[in-house]
Design a protein around this motif. Sequence first.
Motif, PDB file in Angstrom:
ATOM      1  N   GLN A 235     -38.680  49.454 -93.139  1.00 32.72           N
ATOM      2  CA  GLN A 235     -38.053  48.635 -94.178  1.00 32.72           C
ATOM      3  C   GLN A 235     -36.681  49.172 -94.590  1.00 32.72           C
ATOM      4  O   GLN A 235     -36.212  48.935 -95.698  1.00 32.72           O
ATOM      5  CB  GLN A 235     -38.971  48.503 -95.400  1.00 32.72           C
ATOM      6  CG  GLN A 235     -40.302  47.834 -95.085  1.00 32.72           C
ATOM      7  CD  GLN A 235     -41.185  47.667 -96.301  1.00 32.72           C
ATOM      8  OE1 GLN A 235     -40.810  48.018 -97.425  1.00 32.72           O
ATOM      9  NE2 GLN A 235     -42.377  47.100 -96.094  1.00 32.72           N
ATOM     10  N   TYR A 237     -33.623  48.164 -93.790  1.00 32.25           N
ATOM     11  CA  TYR A 237     -33.023  47.037 -93.087  1.00 32.25           C
ATOM     12  C   TYR A 237     -31.537  47.227 -92.821  1.00 32.25           C
ATOM     13  O   TYR A 237     -31.023  46.778 -91.788  1.00 32.25           O
ATOM     14  CB  TYR A 237     -33.279  45.758 -93.881  1.00 32.25           C
ATOM     15  CG  TYR A 237     -34.752  45.474 -94.086  1.00 32.25           C
ATOM     16  CD1 TYR A 237     -35.591  45.263 -92.994  1.00 32.25           C
ATOM     17  CD2 TYR A 237     -35.315  45.456 -95.359  1.00 32.25           C
ATOM     18  CE1 TYR A 237     -36.949  45.027 -93.159  1.00 32.25           C
ATOM     19  CE2 TYR A 237     -36.670  45.222 -95.542  1.00 32.25           C
ATOM     20  CZ  TYR A 237     -37.477  45.011 -94.439  1.00 32.25           C
ATOM     21  OH  TYR A 237     -38.818  44.786 -94.622  1.00 32.25           O
ATOM     22  N   ARG A 267     -33.160  38.506 -89.023  1.00 29.75           N
ATOM     23  CA  ARG A 267     -34.384  38.776 -89.782  1.00 29.75           C
ATOM     24  C   ARG A 267     -34.202  39.970 -90.716  1.00 29.75           C
ATOM     25  O   ARG A 267     -34.665  39.965 -91.862  1.00 29.75           O
ATOM     26  CB  ARG A 267     -35.560  39.015 -88.837  1.00 29.75           C
ATOM     27  CG  ARG A 267     -36.040  37.751 -88.136  1.00 29.75           C
ATOM     28  CD  ARG A 267     -37.401  37.965 -87.506  1.00 29.75           C
ATOM     29  NE  ARG A 267     -37.384  39.051 -86.518  1.00 29.75           N
ATOM     30  CZ  ARG A 267     -37.054  38.894 -85.242  1.00 29.75           C
ATOM     31  NH1 ARG A 267     -36.707  37.680 -84.801  1.00 29.75           N
ATOM     32  NH2 ARG A 267     -37.081  39.910 -84.416  1.00 29.75           N
ATOM     33  N   GLU A 270     -32.146  38.819 -93.693  1.00 27.57           N
ATOM     34  CA  GLU A 270     -32.932  38.009 -94.626  1.00 27.57           C
ATOM     35  C   GLU A 270     -33.838  38.884 -95.479  1.00 27.57           C
ATOM     36  O   GLU A 270     -33.960  38.685 -96.697  1.00 27.57           O
ATOM     37  CB  GLU A 270     -33.757  36.986 -93.835  1.00 27.57           C
ATOM     38  CG  GLU A 270     -32.903  35.915 -93.156  1.00 27.57           C
ATOM     39  CD  GLU A 270     -33.727  35.007 -92.268  1.00 27.57           C
ATOM     40  OE1 GLU A 270     -34.898  35.364 -91.992  1.00 27.57           O
ATOM     41  OE2 GLU A 270     -33.219  33.965 -91.823  1.00 27.57           O
ATOM     42  N   LYS A 271     -34.482  39.861 -94.847  1.00 28.36           N
ATOM     43  CA  LYS A 271     -35.387  40.735 -95.603  1.00 28.36           C
ATOM     44  C   LYS A 271     -34.603  41.613 -96.581  1.00 28.36           C
ATOM     45  O   LYS A 271     -35.078  41.923 -97.684  1.00 28.36           O
ATOM     46  CB  LYS A 271     -36.218  41.586 -94.649  1.00 28.36           C
ATOM     47  CG  LYS A 271     -37.279  40.797 -93.895  1.00 28.36           C
ATOM     48  CD  LYS A 271     -38.125  41.689 -93.030  1.00 28.36           C
ATOM     49  CE  LYS A 271     -39.257  40.911 -92.368  1.00 28.36           C
ATOM     50  NZ  LYS A 271     -40.257  40.430 -93.366  1.00 28.36           N
ATOM     51  N   ALA A 274     -33.706  39.351 -99.459  1.00 23.59           N
ATOM     52  CA  ALA A 274     -34.901  38.989-100.222  1.00 23.59           C
ATOM     53  C   ALA A 274     -35.370  40.135-101.112  1.00 23.59           C
ATOM     54  O   ALA A 274     -35.977  39.903-102.170  1.00 23.59           O
ATOM     55  CB  ALA A 274     -36.019  38.563 -99.275  1.00 23.59           C
ATOM     56  N   SER A 275     -35.093  41.361-100.677  1.00 21.53           N
ATOM     57  CA  SER A 275     -35.507  42.520-101.475  1.00 21.53           C
ATOM     58  C   SER A 275     -34.469  42.889-102.526  1.00 21.53           C
ATOM     59  O   SER A 275     -34.617  43.909-103.214  1.00 21.53           O
ATOM     60  CB  SER A 275     -35.758  43.713-100.569  1.00 21.53           C
ATOM     61  OG  SER A 275     -34.564  44.088 -99.900  1.00 21.53           O
TER      62      SER A 275
END
Length: 400
Positions: A235, A237, A267, A270-271, A274-275
Amino acid sequence: MIDFWLAAGLLLLVALSFLLIPILRSRRAQLEEDRTALNVALYQERVAELQVQREEGVLDAAQMDAGRAEAARELLADTEGVAAPRVSRLGKPAPLLAAVLVPVLGLGLYLHFGASDKVELTREFSQAPQSMEEMTRRLERAVAAQPDSAEALYFLGRTYMTQDRPADAAKIFERTVNLAGRQPELLGQWAQAQYFADGKKWSDKVQALTDQALKADPKEVTSLGLLGIAAFEGQRYQEAIDYWNRLLEQLPPEDQSRVALQGGIIRATEKLVASGGKVAEAPAAKPAALLKVRVDLAAELKAKVQPGDSVFIFARATSGPPAPLAAKRLTVADLPATVELGDADAMMPQLKLSNFPEVQLVARISRAGQPTAGEWIGRSQPLASSTTAPQTLTIDSPDK
């Protein structure tokens, strides 16, 4: 393989002929010798009969002499053309024993020291495999037959990875590194296999392998991709995006993996968003390196070189691969000369001056035209690849 054994059999027959032909000739000579002995015995018997008839008064002296002369002529006629017997020092058993031992010993020595397995492998590899399993078996046999072949080990490791056998691949890549040295590509392959063999768990061992690979080659693609995967799984990213962007720069436009890599970057982005994170801007590209160097020849060497001798001028990393990062070629007649070495002169796309912080300038004179060996050389002190001030390089030392 049948053709090989047929050829071996023919050669064996030729070898045996040198042993068997003398034996056959000796038998023929023995038959001729026996026939001569029989003729002599008949002659002696005929003379004895004539002697008895002479004693009994049947023959007179003249008749007996005529009969003896006739018997002698018959003996000479029967033995005419018979060669003198030859005596063999070895005797008959020795050649016969050799005729038996030669093929037996030859076959035994070949099976022990020969390369029948390699001959069979060569025949198999000349035909296309029918399946991945067959290719794997061939490579395993090749490694068994040639355990010191780094190339065979490398291809076997790559094959294990395609078959989802990372533990086996990691062992094979470790053997490959031990044989071929700690090359960046091999270290990256070993790290990737070890990572998946450990169940996608990052370890100090994998970290050390990737660190060493990228230190030697900052653009080693397997290590960059693996670090991106590990960062995404953890995680992290932004790290994944950075590693994959660096990898994307190394791939040619037609590479099919670019689509999957770009999808991974999307991806990860996006993550990250989003976080609650924000994608960091990509760092500005490093300016292209360009070194200006004036090359001259020491005065004491001018009488020892020829105008047509080759002069190789190159820059190499002080800590990194030994291959030249940029190179130019002149002749002694061109000296003194000023040349520029930059990213545009890179010997390989991934080995550019701007990728290495510190370099050394080298000029070599080679009468044979070999860039790696010559008669005279000049070296500079280490300097930053971003240096803009003109440099001076003098060829003044024997190339040892």
